[in-house]
Write a protein that holds these residues in place. Structure first.
Motif, PDB file in Angstrom:
ATOM      1  N   ASP A  69      14.951   9.578 -13.477  1.00  0.00           N
ATOM      2  CA  ASP A  69      14.667   9.934 -11.516  1.00  0.00           C
ATOM      3  C   ASP A  69      13.284   9.503 -11.084  1.00  0.00           C
ATOM      4  N   TYR A  70      13.359   8.367 -10.176  1.00  0.00           N
ATOM      5  CA  TYR A  70      12.912   7.716  -9.287  1.00  0.00           C
ATOM      6  C   TYR A  70      12.122   8.621  -7.990  1.00  0.00           C
ATOM      7  N   CYS A  71      12.439   9.502  -8.126  1.00  0.00           N
ATOM      8  CA  CYS A  71      11.735  10.047  -7.263  1.00  0.00           C
ATOM      9  C   CYS A  71      10.415  11.546  -8.033  1.00  0.00           C
ATOM     10  N   THR A  72      10.165  11.668  -9.131  1.00  0.00           N
ATOM     11  CA  THR A  72       9.784  12.211  -9.904  1.00  0.00           C
ATOM     12  C   THR A  72       8.482  11.404  -9.334  1.00  0.00           C
ATOM     13  N   PRO A  73       7.305  10.261  -9.344  1.00  0.00           N
ATOM     14  CA  PRO A  73       6.234  10.053  -9.459  1.00  0.00           C
ATOM     15  C   PRO A  73       5.703   9.836  -7.953  1.00  0.00           C
ATOM     16  N   TRP A  74       6.815   9.419  -7.471  1.00  0.00           N
ATOM     17  CA  TRP A  74       6.694   9.322  -5.834  1.00  0.00           C
ATOM     18  C   TRP A  74       6.382  10.960  -5.256  1.00  0.00           C
ATOM     19  N   ARG A  75       5.940  11.146  -4.463  1.00  0.00           N
ATOM     20  CA  ARG A  75       5.065  11.433  -3.309  1.00  0.00           C
ATOM     21  C   ARG A  75       4.740  11.087  -1.840  1.00  0.00           C
ATOM     22  N   PRO A  76       5.375  12.415  -0.979  1.00  0.00           N
ATOM     23  CA  PRO A  76       4.953  11.825   0.907  1.00  0.00           C
ATOM     24  C   PRO A  76       3.394  11.291   0.557  1.00  0.00           C
ATOM     25  N   ILE A  77       2.946  10.339   1.732  1.00  0.00           N
ATOM     26  CA  ILE A  77       1.957  10.262   2.275  1.00  0.00           C
ATOM     27  C   ILE A  77       1.638  10.629   2.715  1.00  0.00           C
ATOM     28  N   TYR A  78       0.865  11.772   3.337  1.00  0.00           N
ATOM     29  CA  TYR A  78       0.238  12.985   4.488  1.00  0.00           C
ATOM     30  C   TYR A  78      -1.273  12.143   5.399  1.00  0.00           C
ATOM     31  N   VAL A  79      -1.208  12.073   5.962  1.00  0.00           N
ATOM     32  CA  VAL A  79      -2.131  11.360   7.081  1.00  0.00           C
ATOM     33  C   VAL A  79      -3.141  12.292   8.313  1.00  0.00           C
ATOM     34  N   SER A  80      -4.378  11.856   7.386  1.00  0.00           N
ATOM     35  CA  SER A  80      -4.854  13.190   8.357  1.00  0.00           C
ATOM     36  C   SER A  80      -4.956  12.666   9.965  1.00  0.00           C
ATOM     37  N   ARG A  81      -5.803  13.767  10.213  1.00  0.00           N
ATOM     38  CA  ARG A  81      -6.263  13.340  11.821  1.00  0.00           C
ATOM     39  C   ARG A  81      -7.652  12.763  12.106  1.00  0.00           C
ATOM     40  N   GLN A  82      -8.542  13.114  10.366  1.00  0.00           N
ATOM     41  CA  GLN A  82      -9.360  12.000  10.607  1.00  0.00           C
ATOM     42  C   GLN A  82      -9.395  10.337  10.233  1.00  0.00           C
ATOM     43  N   ASP A  83      -8.356  10.447   9.493  1.00  0.00           N
ATOM     44  CA  ASP A  83      -7.403   9.090   8.721  1.00  0.00           C
ATOM     45  C   ASP A  83      -7.990   8.128   9.981  1.00  0.00           C
ATOM     46  N   VAL A  84      -8.300   6.583   9.679  1.00  0.00           N
ATOM     47  CA  VAL A  84      -8.448   5.402  10.135  1.00  0.00           C
ATOM     48  C   VAL A  84      -7.943   4.884   9.824  1.00  0.00           C
ATOM     49  N   LEU A  85      -5.786   4.491  10.850  1.00  0.00           N
ATOM     50  CA  LEU A  85      -5.257   3.385   9.975  1.00  0.00           C
ATOM     51  C   LEU A  85      -4.862   2.162  10.788  1.00  0.00           C
ATOM     52  N   THR A  86      -4.923   1.040  10.363  1.00  0.00           N
ATOM     53  CA  THR A  86      -4.477   0.029  11.081  1.00  0.00           C
ATOM     54  C   THR A  86      -2.603  -0.370  11.548  1.00  0.00           C
ATOM     55  N   ASP A  87      -2.326  -0.457  12.701  1.00  0.00           N
ATOM     56  CA  ASP A  87      -0.816  -0.552  12.855  1.00  0.00           C
ATOM     57  C   ASP A  87       0.158  -1.131  11.842  1.00  0.00           C
ATOM     58  N   GLY A  88      -0.228  -2.086  10.452  1.00  0.00           N
ATOM     59  CA  GLY A  88       0.441  -2.185   9.861  1.00  0.00           C
ATOM     60  C   GLY A  88       0.473  -1.338   7.890  1.00  0.00           C
ATOM     61  N   THR A  89      -0.948  -0.538   8.170  1.00  0.00           N
ATOM     62  CA  THR A  89      -0.802   0.471   7.713  1.00  0.00           C
ATOM     63  C   THR A  89       0.010   1.301   7.709  1.00  0.00           C
ATOM     64  N   ALA A  90       0.161   1.660   9.111  1.00  0.00           N
ATOM     65  CA  ALA A  90       0.818   3.366   9.848  1.00  0.00           C
ATOM     66  C   ALA A  90       2.153   2.315   9.446  1.00  0.00           C
ATOM     67  N   ARG A  91       2.281   1.556   9.698  1.00  0.00           N
ATOM     68  CA  ARG A  91       4.037   1.360   9.160  1.00  0.00           C
ATOM     69  C   ARG A  91       3.924   1.224   8.152  1.00  0.00           C
ATOM     70  N   ALA A  92       3.311   0.823   7.188  1.00  0.00           N
ATOM     71  CA  ALA A  92       3.508   1.020   5.862  1.00  0.00           C
ATOM     72  C   ALA A  92       3.874   2.696   5.285  1.00  0.00           C
ATOM     73  N   ILE A  93       3.380   3.209   5.546  1.00  0.00           N
ATOM     74  CA  ILE A  93       3.269   5.337   4.833  1.00  0.00           C
ATOM     75  C   ILE A  93       4.571   5.972   6.052  1.00  0.00           C
ATOM     76  N   LEU A  94       4.655   4.580   7.441  1.00  0.00           N
ATOM     77  CA  LEU A  94       6.009   5.390   7.534  1.00  0.00           C
ATOM     78  C   LEU A  94       7.525   4.712   7.261  1.00  0.00           C
ATOM     79  N   GLU A  95       7.504   4.232   6.593  1.00  0.00           N
ATOM     80  CA  GLU A  95       8.886   2.891   5.802  1.00  0.00           C
ATOM     81  C   GLU A  95       8.750   4.125   4.435  1.00  0.00           C
ATOM     82  N   HIS A  96       7.691   3.946   4.047  1.00  0.00           N
ATOM     83  CA  HIS A  96       7.687   4.668   2.911  1.00  0.00           C
ATOM     84  C   HIS A  96       7.805   6.465   2.927  1.00  0.00           C
TER      85      HIS A  96
END
Length: 71
Positions: A28-55
């Motif tokens: 089950d390829y879903c078992t080891p993976w979970r959504p990535i939650y971002v806090s309001r305090q996190d500082v992300l680059t545009d690339g990181t934000a896009r990668a999290i969104l795609e994930h």
């Protein structure tokens, strides 16, 4: 008569040695993976934000992830 039993026994043993038990692996390829939650305090680059969104979009599509409620 004894030679026949030995031959039959040897053939039976030879045939059974070839029959290896079949192992079936279910992954089950879903078992080891979970959504990535971002806090309001996190500082992300545009690339990181896009990668999290795609994930998270891929997880929603393949695993049925749903958005969590914002606290």
């Amino acid at each position: 008569m004894d030679a026949r039993l030995i031959i039959i026994g040897a053939l039976a043993l030879a045939c059974s040695a070839c029959a290896a038990p079949q192992v079936r692996t279910v992954t089950d390829y879903c078992t080891p993976w979970r959504p990535i939650y971002v806090s309001r305090q996190d500082v992300l680059t545009d690339g990181t934000a896009r990668a999290i969104l795609e994930h998270d979009r891929t997880g929603a599509k393949l695993c049925g992830w749903t958005p969590s409620k914002v606290k």
